[in-house]
Design an enzyme around this catalytic site. Structure first.
Site: not given
Ligand SMILES: NC(=O)c1ccc[n+]([C@@H]2O[C@H](COP(=O)([O-])OP(=O)(O)OC[C@H]3O[C@@H](n4cnc5c(N)ncnc54)[C@H](O)[C@@H]3O)[C@@H](O)[C@H]2O)c1
Ligand SMILES: [Zn+2]
Ligand SMILES: NC(=O)c1ccc[n+]([C@@H]2O[C@H](COP(=O)([O-])OP(=O)(O)OC[C@H]3O[C@@H](n4cnc5c(N)ncnc54)[C@H](O)[C@@H]3O)[C@@H](O)[C@H]2O)c1
Ligand SMILES: [Zn+2]
Lengths: 369, 369
Positions: B127, B191, B245, B249, B253, B260, B273
């Protein structure tokens, strides 16, 4: 007769309503007709199991529909062995199919198993939607439905996956207890006795006055009301003072240290939770007597209540003392190897300690064989 | 150069530390040598994916071990398609095998996918245990790692299952970005531009001053520091004012409504994305201009930044406008059928509305084909 108990929390206060026949007013309670408005949205997903749904589903859904809710239901197989991520996935699927929104509500209609799963599903769907507890077992009424602990089991350990997520309302209809199997009833009584010992001397005295405690049909209505009200109140107060279990709430684990070991060593089958807690209370009571934190007469009064409730006071045959001790030390939730015990100090009060001498523990368990 | 940004919350405040080479000091940061003590327990489970762990795992684990932590690791397959309950189960299994306690800590070493999953595992194991974000993608550094939104996908929808669970620390080492594929870098820049438009006119101006934004190696170190610091600050302030949110917050978006839809209609493959958000910002910007909430010159400046970052400003070929509109209306998170848009009012400020006239929306999308 109707009692309303308040669970006062910094952010998510709610009411526990206890009233005969209230199942037929679930919709009215949820829409705010019976109490203050709760803003529970339009869509409701009722989660239950086949046996309970067959008995009470129609009434619950009828009252919700009459109050203007759009209702869907999710029926999961009964039993602790289905308190899993897989069952959770079924709830999620129905939440998706029925397009539940942030403002929507899940209703748990069942015992602690349904309540814990539904609560965790509600905690995690869209990062948290409303949920309402309609507990149908005595144990769920006096314990599981109150306090916001929700979760499912890991194949290798109980309740390891979950969240704190408070219900918006707990609605208790004592009438449904009429169909609860007697052994399940007694499991609930074990927790009731627990509240008497650690928190509520009045409740303890009332339990002593009741001629029987082993089956619902021998209890008069007044004692049942007292049991429900006092137990819910005890839990509500403790939770109100310690929502996330950082201190006081640990008291509620009275009887549960050894209880959990007994349950897990017997495979959660031959001994049920309440029986295990009863055994655990006898053991903890005796430990408290042996280390002079409690007096012998009080411990005997506790054990009399346990017997009157038809609950065991001895270890199940075949269970090895060393195995129990071993299991205590390897409990997944034990912090840095120290076993914590809740020990009574008088009837209605208890304390927590991790300093029970190993030979006291061993001797107490030996005597309970 | 080192920046520390505070995320101020009623209960779970924490720091975001941005410093070159800080990966080698992860242990020191977590043990309180570099900042205040965090009481993160003794046991640490590092969660990562194979590619990232191969590059940075040893350094992270080495520094943790040197600081006295007992470290285990959990390597999950890379990619959004593995952001599932099944991956979560693997984290739980390792948490169990390594006997993580309430006081223990999970560390997310990776992009947003690893961060979101690890966060939800930490939120739900026992938890709720501690977790630390060590974001390695630009998107995770400036967005996903901050703010406590955690979760996994449902087969039929993104991020439907999760929790709010704040990290205890976010440690950003900009040096790791050197190995991030350029397209992933640009996804993060989308972003960053977003923060400039909705929140931070200074950041916007700095982005305009940079000769390029499309690849890390063309950026000078100073602009990278500014990008990281300002973006984290923007997110930290917004989250600090609206943790769960309920209002402000939602501004974050911006670009995400249409974004999306574009992502989901292209199957999360051909358009990533950040690219989808870029398209969404162009669309939302134009809507804002058309309904006279924003001026045309400002929208053009935004679109120039997007182009300079090598991000798309048109809909992907083959995507049908009516399909997008349809997808907006059936979005799983849409409340009572109303589509909400974030629209800029000036550079550095925005507002939320659910009153975009359907024909304005349609015309804007038509023009973006
Ligand atoms: N929690 C939140 O508030 C929030 C906000 C935005 C996005 N997200 C989530 O984040 C995800 C997207 O994140 P992302 O864009 O980081 O994708 P990801 O985690 O898939 O990373 C993208 C790619 O880059 C590679 N990578 C990452 N760091 C690296 C590095 N330093 N060197 C080499 N390769 C590297 C990863 O292995 C992957 O293949 C989605 O699932 C989205 O829903 C969450
Ligand atoms: Zn985003
Ligand atoms: N969340 C908490 O704080 C908390 C506290 C205590 C226990 N629990 C959990 O609760 C669970 C145990 O709860 P339980 O004892 O209610 O078990 P349960 O939910 O399995 O119910 C026991 C049995 O009684 C049946 N039943 C329930 N109500 C009935 C009725 N009115 N008529 C006929 N049959 C009925 C059920 O179908 C089931 O077969 C455990 O999983 C335990 O971990 C949670
Ligand atoms: Zn119990």
């Amino acid at each position: 007769m109707q009692s309303v108990i308040h669970v006062n929390l910094p952010q998510n206060s709610y009411e526990i309503a206890i009233a005969s026949g209230s199942l037929d007013k679930l919709g009215a309670w949820m829409s705010g007709e019976e109490s203050k408005p709760l803003n529970l949205g339009k869509k409701v997903l009722v989660v239950s199991n086949p046996a309970i749904f067959k008995r009470y589903g129609e009434r619950a859904i009828g009252s919700l529909t009459a109050a203007g809710f759009e209702v869907a239901s999710c029926i999961l197989p009964a039993g602790e062995q289905y308190k899993t991520l897989t069952s959770l996935q079924k709830i999620y699927n129905l939440a998706l199919e029925n397009r539940l929104e942030r403002s929507s509500t899940m209703v748990a209609l069942g015992g602690g198993v349904i309540g814990d799963m539904t609560g965790f599903a509600a905690a995690s769907w869209l990062r948290g939607i409303n949920f309402v507890q309609v507990p149908t077992s005595l144990l769920a009424m006096v314990d599981a439905a109150i306090g916001g602990k929700t979760g499912v089991n890991h194949p290798k350990g109980k309740n390891l996956i979950g969240a704190f997520h408070q219900p918006r309302l707990v609605l208790i209809d004592p009438d449904v207890l009429k169909t609860l199997p007697p052994r399940e009833f007694r499991a609930g009584i074990a927790e009731v006795i627990k509240y008497g010992v650690i928190w509520d001397a009045d409740l303890f005295a009332k339990l002593e006055q009741s001629s029987r405690l082993d089956q619902l049909r021998y209890l008069d209505e007044e004692i049942l009301q007292i049991i429900l009200k006092h137990s819910c109140q005890a839990k509500a107060i403790v939770v109100g003072k310690d929502e996330k279990e950082s201190g006081l709430r640990a008291l509620l684990n009275y009887g549960h240290t050894i209880g959990h070991a007994v349950e897990s060593l017997t495979g959660y089958k031959s001994v049920n939770h309440g029986e295990a807690v009863a055994i655990g209370m006898v053991a903890a009571g005796q430990i408290a007597v042996d280390i002079r934190s409690w007096n012998k007469a009080a411990a005997e009064r506790q054990n009399e209540l346990i017997k009157k409730a038809g609950l065991p006071t001895k270890l199940p045959t075949g269970l090895d003392v060393e195995e129990i001790i071993n299991s205590l030390q390897t409990d997944k939730k034990v912090e840095s190897g120290k076993v914590r015990f809740v020990l009574p100090t008088q009837i209605g009060a208890a304390t927590v300690t991790d300093r029970v001498p190993p030979d006291v523990l061993r001797q107490v368990l030996w005597q309970m064989q």
